[in-house]
Design an enzyme around this catalytic site. Structure first.
Site, mmCIF file in Angstrom:
data_model
loop_
_atom_site.group_PDB
_atom_site.id
_atom_site.type_symbol
_atom_site.label_atom_id
_atom_site.label_comp_id
_atom_site.label_asym_id
_atom_site.label_seq_id
_atom_site.Cartn_x
_atom_site.Cartn_y
_atom_site.Cartn_z
ATOM 1 N N CYS A 79 0.840 -1.208 0.000
ATOM 2 C CA CYS A 79 0.000 0.000 0.000
ATOM 3 C C CYS A 79 0.875 1.259 0.000
ATOM 4 O O CYS A 79 1.482 1.601 -1.010
ATOM 5 C CB CYS A 79 -0.979 -0.053 1.174
ATOM 6 S SG CYS A 79 -2.249 1.225 1.109
ATOM 7 N N HIS A 179 -3.473 -5.484 0.984
ATOM 8 C CA HIS A 179 -2.777 -5.847 2.224
ATOM 9 C C HIS A 179 -2.683 -7.364 2.345
ATOM 10 O O HIS A 179 -3.626 -7.994 2.816
ATOM 11 C CB HIS A 179 -3.513 -5.256 3.425
ATOM 12 C CG HIS A 179 -3.364 -3.775 3.493
ATOM 13 N ND1 HIS A 179 -2.398 -3.159 4.248
ATOM 14 C CD2 HIS A 179 -4.029 -2.790 2.850
ATOM 15 C CE1 HIS A 179 -2.477 -1.844 4.083
ATOM 16 N NE2 HIS A 179 -3.463 -1.598 3.244
ATOM 17 N N GLU A 181 -1.144 -9.103 4.448
ATOM 18 C CA GLU A 181 -1.213 -9.506 5.864
ATOM 19 C C GLU A 181 -2.641 -9.510 6.390
ATOM 20 O O GLU A 181 -2.894 -9.977 7.491
ATOM 21 C CB GLU A 181 -0.316 -8.583 6.712
ATOM 22 C CG GLU A 181 -0.874 -7.192 7.013
ATOM 23 C CD GLU A 181 -0.774 -6.194 5.863
ATOM 24 O OE1 GLU A 181 -0.426 -6.598 4.741
ATOM 25 O OE2 GLU A 181 -1.055 -5.001 6.093
#
Lengths: 200, 253
Positions: A79, A179, A181
């Site tokens: 990002c 993202h 994660e």
């Protein structure tokens, strides 16, 4: 050893937990000297461009990260970490790292911003981190997107009213607008693949 | 295409999950970490934790619980309840929350919203709006739905959008706990009145309620608690209903 850049606002914890879950060694990087023992960088996502850049300058990490990139070791920008690779961001008119040519612009869309939620990626070419994930959904949360000067930098795109670059790859340089994660199993696999770039 | 999000909400008090019926009667439901992991595996797109007793009793959201949840979860989660300062926002984000929800403090200290957005990015600033229906329009309430403000909820939504909120968590006080469906008019008035995503909350009792809140309410995401906590419906079943109704959802794993 993966170094996760800590620029004060980025969501370091969630990236760290994902790396722990994958059994990967990592350390938080707050000062230039901490990059010495690092084989790859993950620059995590949350935060505003201007605040992150001024923090990088204050700590000396700006020059250290640039030197790291020149050494050819792998870098994954998530990002904001993707966006900062470019020349400047329209978000608070902040100059960025200028590793890649192009700008960060507000997503030109009639749809709602921020673009929040799970959206699919369309692969544009072979992509080390995303092969096999054409059409898979990842979690996005952003209003700004990268607009690379050379279109071939993009390896995946996503659409939210308008298409935008959702992943780039150039040699050891990787960037994703989503993202990993926070993207469940698919996201964890993307991080695991990045870690394998380190060994390669 | 961007999917509509299904967000189980875990109302927490004293580190346990509860579900408030009209915000008052609290019934214990279980361990937040266990529930969070279960929902993540079941295909929830996000989770919201609301420390519902935090503001009135001046209790700070449980950072320890947030840290434990962050270790178990690889989907986004929002934490709210008693978030009063930029330091609170920072603590929650660093413990592993992806977003923080600000309610009462956004009214008492509106500058908290732009300050948090500048420091951490709009995407992690959720403003929670509790609204009670009047003869005309809806009134904004704070303190977990206990204190009237005299402000119009739709106007307030537009104001916090201007201040830099990244998302709105909109709860109908009338519908909350009723299991009779979302307040579709309220949801539509707010969702059409702002340019940021709106998470509708309060009233989900059947999968059809979620279909309606997306199709007629124009919500971007739907929050639901007891429909899932009771075990009556799974996330997968709800998503199947949505898919059959032509609503774009992320397939369950």
């Amino acid at each position: 050893m993966i170094g996760v850049i800590d620029h004060g606002a980025g969501n370091l914890a969630s990236v760290g937990h994902a790396l722990d879950h994958l059994g990967l060694e990592w350390r938080a990087v707050r000062h230039p000297r901490q990059l010495a023992t690092v084989d790859a960088i993950i620059f995590p996502g949350v935060g505003a461009a201007g605040a992150a850049m001024s923090r990088l300058r204050q700590t000396g990490l700006e020059q250290a990260v640039l030197a790291f990139l020149k050494s050819g070791r792998p870098y994954l920008g998530i990002c904001l970490g993707l966006q900062l690779l470019f020349q400047a961001s329209a978000e608070d008119d902040s100059p960025c790292l200028s590793v890649l040519e192009g700008r960060v612009v507000r997503l030109p869309t009639a749809a709602k911003l921020p673009h929040v939620g799970w959206n699919t990626v369309e692969l544009l070419r072979p992509c080390s981190l995303l092969d096999g994930f054409d059409g898979a959904a990842f979690y996005f949360t952003h209003s700004y997107v990268v607009d690379p000067a050379s279109p071939e930098l993009a390896c995946a795109r996503t659409s939210h009213g308008a298409p935008f670059v959702s992943a780039i790859e150039q040699g050891p340089l990787f960037g994703v607008q989503f993202h990993p994660e926070r993207s469940g199993e698919a996201g964890l696999q993307v991080l695991a693949r990045f870690a394998r770039q380190m060994a390669a | 295409m961007l999917s509509k999000r299904i967000i189980p909400c875990l109302d927490v008090a004293g580190g346990r999950v509860v579900k408030g019926h009209h915000f008052l009667s609290l019934k214990d439901q279980g361990d937040p970490v266990t529930l969070a992991a279960r929902y993540a595996r079941a295909g929830a797109d996000e989770l919201v934790f609301l420390d519902i007793t935090a503001t009135p009793e001046a209790r700070r959201t449980l950072i320890t619980m947030v840290g434990k949840v962050a270790k178990e979860l690889f989907i986004p989660f929002t934490v709210g309840g008693g978030v009063a300062s930029e330091a609170d926002v920072r603590r929650l984000l660093r413990a592993g929350a992806d977003k923080v929800s600000i309610q009462t403090a956004a009214v008492s200290t509106p500058q908290l919203v732009p300050r948090a957005a500048a420091a951490f990015g709009s995407q992690c600033v959720v403003v929670a709006i509790d609204a009670l229906r009047h003869q005309q329009g809806w009134e904004l309430f704070t303190h977990g739905g206990r204190v009237a403000t005299g402000l119009d909820a739709v106007e307030w939504a537009q104001r916090v959008e201007q201040l830099g909120a990244g998302e709105l968590l909109l709860t109908s006080i009338d519908a909350d706990g009723s299991k009779a469906g979302y307040d579709l008019e309220l949801t539509r008035a707010v969702a059409d009145g702002v340019r940021i995503p709106v998470i509708a909350s309060g009233g989900a009792g059947r999968p059809e309620d979620l279909v309606e809140v997306f199709v007629s309410g124009h919500a971007d995401a739907a929050l639901a608690a007891s429909i899932f906590h009771s075990g009556r419906w799974t996330v997968r079943e709800v998503k199947e209903h949505l898919q059959a109704a032509g609503v774009a959802v992320r397939p369950c794993p």
